[in-house]
Design an enzyme around this catalytic site. Structure first.
Site, short mmCIF file in Angstrom:
data_model
loop_
_atom_site.label_atom_id
_atom_site.label_comp_id
_atom_site.label_asym_id
_atom_site.label_seq_id
_atom_site.Cartn_x
_atom_site.Cartn_y
_atom_site.Cartn_z
N LYS A 1 -1.85 25.45 -11.31
CA LYS A 1 -0.56 24.84 -10.95
C LYS A 1 0.58 25.41 -11.80
CE LYS A 1 -2.45 20.60 -9.05
NZ LYS A 1 -2.90 19.25 -9.38
N LYS B 1 -8.75 27.83 0.45
CA LYS B 1 -9.07 26.39 0.42
C LYS B 1 -7.96 25.60 1.12
CE LYS B 1 -9.18 22.46 -2.64
NZ LYS B 1 -8.12 21.62 -2.85
N LYS C 1 -2.94 20.63 0.48
CA LYS C 1 -1.55 20.26 0.73
C LYS C 1 -0.61 21.20 -0.01
CE LYS C 1 -3.43 16.07 0.31
NZ LYS C 1 -3.69 14.91 -0.52
P1 ADP Z 1 -5.09 18.67 -1.84
O1 ADP Z 1 -5.78 19.88 -2.43
O2 ADP Z 1 -4.77 18.89 -0.42
O3 ADP Z 1 -3.90 18.24 -2.65
P2 ADP Z 1 -6.38 16.43 -3.01
O4 ADP Z 1 -6.33 17.15 -4.30
O5 ADP Z 1 -5.53 15.23 -2.85
O6 ADP Z 1 -6.12 17.48 -1.86
O7 ADP Z 1 -7.88 16.05 -2.70
C1 ADP Z 1 -8.37 14.79 -2.30
C2 ADP Z 1 -9.86 14.86 -2.09
O8 ADP Z 1 -10.15 15.75 -1.00
C3 ADP Z 1 -10.64 15.42 -3.30
O9 ADP Z 1 -11.89 14.80 -3.40
C4 ADP Z 1 -10.79 16.87 -2.96
O10 ADP Z 1 -11.87 17.47 -3.61
C5 ADP Z 1 -11.00 16.80 -1.46
N1 ADP Z 1 -10.53 18.04 -0.84
C6 ADP Z 1 -9.26 18.49 -0.80
N2 ADP Z 1 -9.19 19.67 -0.17
C7 ADP Z 1 -10.47 19.97 0.19
C8 ADP Z 1 -11.06 21.07 0.86
N3 ADP Z 1 -10.33 22.09 1.31
N4 ADP Z 1 -12.38 21.07 1.04
C9 ADP Z 1 -13.14 20.04 0.59
N5 ADP Z 1 -12.65 18.97 -0.04
C10 ADP Z 1 -11.33 18.93 -0.25
#
Ligand code: ADP
Ligand code: TRP
Length: 322
Positions: free
Chosen positions: A113, A192, A195
């Site tokens: 980040k 991956k 968001k």
């Molecule tokens: P983002 O990366 O979109 O900000 P978050 O960090 O809020 O998502 O993740 C929320 C949950 O969803 C976590 O448990 C995270 O590991 C899972 N998650 C997010 N993106 C993925 C992905 N591409 N594949 C699998 N799990 C994911």
């Protein structure tokens, strides 16, 4: 009884990666009568990147509606907004003082980040400590998360063990639960789905926008008539996660046989999403249109979460001499 806990940041609308990587596996675990689940919206964490109040409110409601849409039972379990139990910030401070600086400086997510974002604030740096407080404040045994969160769980375990070694049994040492079959869901660009990368598929969008997003998935330029390799294709990777065995075999044959375009595969993926998630899309819209009902469910969970959290916090304060 095992206590299962997980959170999703309200940094955007929940997407297919969140649903397959966290929401669905979490809900499966929560159904076990032996388990009690605490699922929350990590709205305090979202403040590290999102500063707009309106955006945060909307994302928080949308994240909560997504859990309900996929059938989370809020009578059996505990459903809450992280910010509504503000004592988690107090615990974060205590834990900060037991967290070695290099452990945070070496966290992958901070490095990633801080390379990418222009606003590299202190919250971003201590993010894993707030996450540790989220988990430790509720005596969680298992934390279902995507693979990207593994290091945060290791940090949590380290902090908890350090504290327990110093003061005696205080925290339950949690274990990450990473669903190996799901792992990392790819986004529309093959990276991956996240968001933060603008490559998400929001399955709750109106059909037209959802179709447009599916159609934007990046593929190579193999001409329509040529055979295609499903195993290197982003569309197939997503299709495989949702389809049944028979549909997967059929899609593989289509790819390998030629005369089947990426546009056809994308249309099939779009139809699969719409077909499979019809009920969930409706429930999501219902709660987004009836937010007082949604908030009531959260408030009920917040009272229960707070009761558990305050007990653990009292235990900690006693140990450290407050
Ligand atoms: P983002 O990366 O979109 O900000 P978050 O960090 O809020 O998502 O993740 C929320 C949950 O969803 C976590 O448990 C995270 O590991 C899972 N998650 C997010 N993106 C993925 C992905 N591409 N594949 C699998 N799990 C994911
Ligand atoms: N950091 C997690 C993520 O980005 C969200 C989160 C915050 C979380 N606190 C948590 C997940 C506690 C599990 C447990 O995905």
């Amino acid at each position: 009884m095992a206590r299962i806990l997980t959170g999703i940041q309200s940094t955007g609308r929940p997407h297919l990666g969140n649903i397959l990587g966290a929401i669905k596996p979490g809900i499966e675990l929560s159904k076990d009568p032996e388990n009690e689940a605490l699922f929350f919206i990590a709205d305090l964490h979202s403040l590290t990147t999102i500063k707009d109040d309106k955006e945060r409110r909307e994302n928080t409601l949308a994240s909560a509606a997504a859990w309900l849409a996929f059938g989370f039972d809020t009578d059996k379990n505990i459903f809450y907004r992280q910010s509504q139990i503000p004592e988690v910030c107090e615990l974060t401070w205590y834990l900060n003082c037991y967290t070695p600086y290099p452990m945070l400086a070496n966290a992958h997510s901070f490095k990633d980040k801080s390379d990418r974002l222009s606003d590299v604030n202190g919250g971003l740096f201590t993010y894993p400590v707030l996450m540790a407080a989220d988990i430790l404040m509720y005596d969680a045994n298992y934390v279902p998360v995507g693979k990207d969160q593994q290091q945060h769980l290791e940090i949590t375990r380290d902090i908890a063990s350090t504290f327990n070694n110093r003061y005696g049994e205080t925290f339950v040492i949690p274990e990450a639960k990473i669903d190996k079959t799901v792992m990392t869901i790819p986004g529309t660009d093959g990276n991956k789905m996240s968001k933060s990368y603008n490559n998400t598929i929001d399955v709750f969008q109106p059909q037209k926008q959802l179709r447009k997003k599916v159609m934007s998935i990046v593929t190579d330029s193999t001409p329509l008539e040529k055979p295609k390799n499903p195993d290197t294709c982003n569309v197939f990777a997503l299709y495989k996660l949702l389809a049944n065995d028979e549909q997967i075999t059929e899609m593989r044959t289509n790819y390998e046989g030629g005369n089947y375009g990426y546009g056809d595969a994308k249309q099939a993926l779009f139809e699969l999403i719409i077909g499979q998630m019809e009920q969930e899309r409706e429930t999501f819209d219902y709660y987004m249109e009836n937010t007082p009902e949604l908030i009531k469910k959260l408030e009920k969970g917040e009272a229960k979460a707070r009761e558990i959290g305050l007990k653990v916090l009292a235990r900690v304060k006693e140990k450290i001499g407050f």
